[in-house]
Design a protein around this motif. Sequence first.
Motif, mmCIF file in Angstrom:
data_model
loop_
_atom_site.group_PDB
_atom_site.id
_atom_site.type_symbol
_atom_site.label_atom_id
_atom_site.label_comp_id
_atom_site.label_asym_id
_atom_site.label_seq_id
_atom_site.Cartn_x
_atom_site.Cartn_y
_atom_site.Cartn_z
ATOM 1 N N TRP A 190 8.623 -1.713 -10.299
ATOM 2 C CA TRP A 190 8.767 -1.371 -11.750
ATOM 3 C C TRP A 190 10.202 -0.985 -11.875
ATOM 4 C CZ3 TRP A 190 5.437 -3.783 -14.491
ATOM 5 C CH2 TRP A 190 4.114 -3.839 -14.017
ATOM 6 N N GLY A 191 10.845 -1.629 -13.050
ATOM 7 C CA GLY A 191 12.397 -1.290 -13.284
ATOM 8 C C GLY A 191 12.582 0.128 -13.618
ATOM 9 N N GLU A 216 17.472 4.825 -4.147
ATOM 10 C CA GLU A 216 17.283 4.910 -2.986
ATOM 11 C C GLU A 216 15.851 4.048 -2.688
ATOM 12 O OE1 GLU A 216 19.414 5.714 -0.478
ATOM 13 O OE2 GLU A 216 20.578 5.994 -1.813
ATOM 14 N N ILE A 217 15.147 3.632 -3.477
ATOM 15 C CA ILE A 217 14.028 2.931 -3.279
ATOM 16 C C ILE A 217 14.116 1.558 -2.533
ATOM 17 C CG2 ILE A 217 12.298 1.348 -4.567
ATOM 18 C CD1 ILE A 217 12.027 3.496 -6.378
ATOM 19 N N PRO A 218 15.155 0.777 -2.607
ATOM 20 C CA PRO A 218 15.165 -0.362 -1.696
ATOM 21 C C PRO A 218 15.137 0.066 -0.275
ATOM 22 C CG PRO A 218 16.577 -0.766 -3.511
ATOM 23 C CD PRO A 218 16.168 0.735 -3.642
ATOM 24 N N ALA A 219 16.217 1.367 0.034
ATOM 25 C CA ALA A 219 16.168 1.575 1.513
ATOM 26 C C ALA A 219 14.816 2.039 1.870
ATOM 27 C CB ALA A 219 17.353 2.696 1.484
ATOM 28 N N LYS A 220 14.041 3.079 1.014
ATOM 29 C CA LYS A 220 12.880 3.487 1.471
ATOM 30 C C LYS A 220 11.909 2.383 1.787
ATOM 31 C CE LYS A 220 13.567 7.801 -1.292
ATOM 32 N NZ LYS A 220 13.393 8.522 -2.413
ATOM 33 N N ILE A 221 12.004 1.238 1.040
ATOM 34 C CA ILE A 221 10.879 0.327 1.141
ATOM 35 C C ILE A 221 11.234 -0.481 2.344
ATOM 36 C CG2 ILE A 221 10.258 -2.090 0.569
ATOM 37 C CD1 ILE A 221 10.471 -0.791 -2.517
ATOM 38 N N GLN A 222 12.575 -0.594 2.674
ATOM 39 C CA GLN A 222 13.119 -1.236 3.829
ATOM 40 C C GLN A 222 12.751 -0.692 5.174
ATOM 41 O OE1 GLN A 222 14.696 -4.475 4.596
ATOM 42 N NE2 GLN A 222 13.634 -3.784 6.419
ATOM 43 N N THR A 251 0.921 -1.241 0.050
ATOM 44 C CA THR A 251 0.064 0.168 0.163
ATOM 45 C C THR A 251 0.931 1.101 0.101
ATOM 46 O OG1 THR A 251 -1.829 -1.159 1.223
ATOM 47 C CG2 THR A 251 -1.876 1.030 1.236
ATOM 48 N N GLU A 252 1.677 1.274 0.916
ATOM 49 C CA GLU A 252 2.621 2.618 1.021
ATOM 50 C C GLU A 252 3.607 2.491 0.006
ATOM 51 O OE1 GLU A 252 3.521 3.282 5.202
ATOM 52 O OE2 GLU A 252 1.781 2.631 5.935
ATOM 53 N N GLY A 253 3.978 1.320 -0.260
ATOM 54 C CA GLY A 253 4.871 1.424 -1.595
ATOM 55 C C GLY A 253 4.531 1.777 -2.847
ATOM 56 N N ALA A 254 3.294 1.906 -3.139
ATOM 57 C CA ALA A 254 2.642 2.164 -4.449
ATOM 58 C C ALA A 254 3.425 3.352 -5.071
ATOM 59 C CB ALA A 254 1.235 2.110 -4.502
ATOM 60 N N GLN A 255 3.554 4.409 -4.187
ATOM 61 C CA GLN A 255 4.012 5.517 -4.891
ATOM 62 C C GLN A 255 5.590 5.405 -5.264
ATOM 63 O OE1 GLN A 255 3.249 7.893 -1.469
ATOM 64 N NE2 GLN A 255 5.136 7.329 -0.276
#
Length: 140
Positions: free
Chosen positions: A104-105, A113-119, A80-84
Amino acid sequence: MTNDLSAYIDEIQAEFESHPGYSGVEIARGNRGAHVWWYGEVPETLRHALTEAPPGTSASILVAANPRGPLEEARDRIFTEGAQLGVSTAGIERDGSRILVYVWGEALAADPEIPAKIQALTTFPVKVMAGGAEPLPSQH
């Protein structure tokens, strides 16, 4: 034998997937049996069910790293929160060790930084990978 084993695994999953200790079930290497991933105390009903594996196969219990309920809550929050952030789907590793997240690639390429934001959305380990399901073209 594979059909009997698949049916057996379906029965295990149907009977135990709603239990809080259940994490997953899989066919063992070489179609020789089943592994049930479990967190916490194993109920006697599961122990008994494992003795009823199809002839020529075996079934075993493997220890899951985390309980499924909190992992599901974290997965849902990431989705949910990671959709953006470009999250296309999220799932749970069968052994309960981490949450698998597909982004999405192009989103990953645009923001390293997306992996860190998701973590940052969970305390569970996360594996972020590029990918997602493309819609099928319309057929008229």
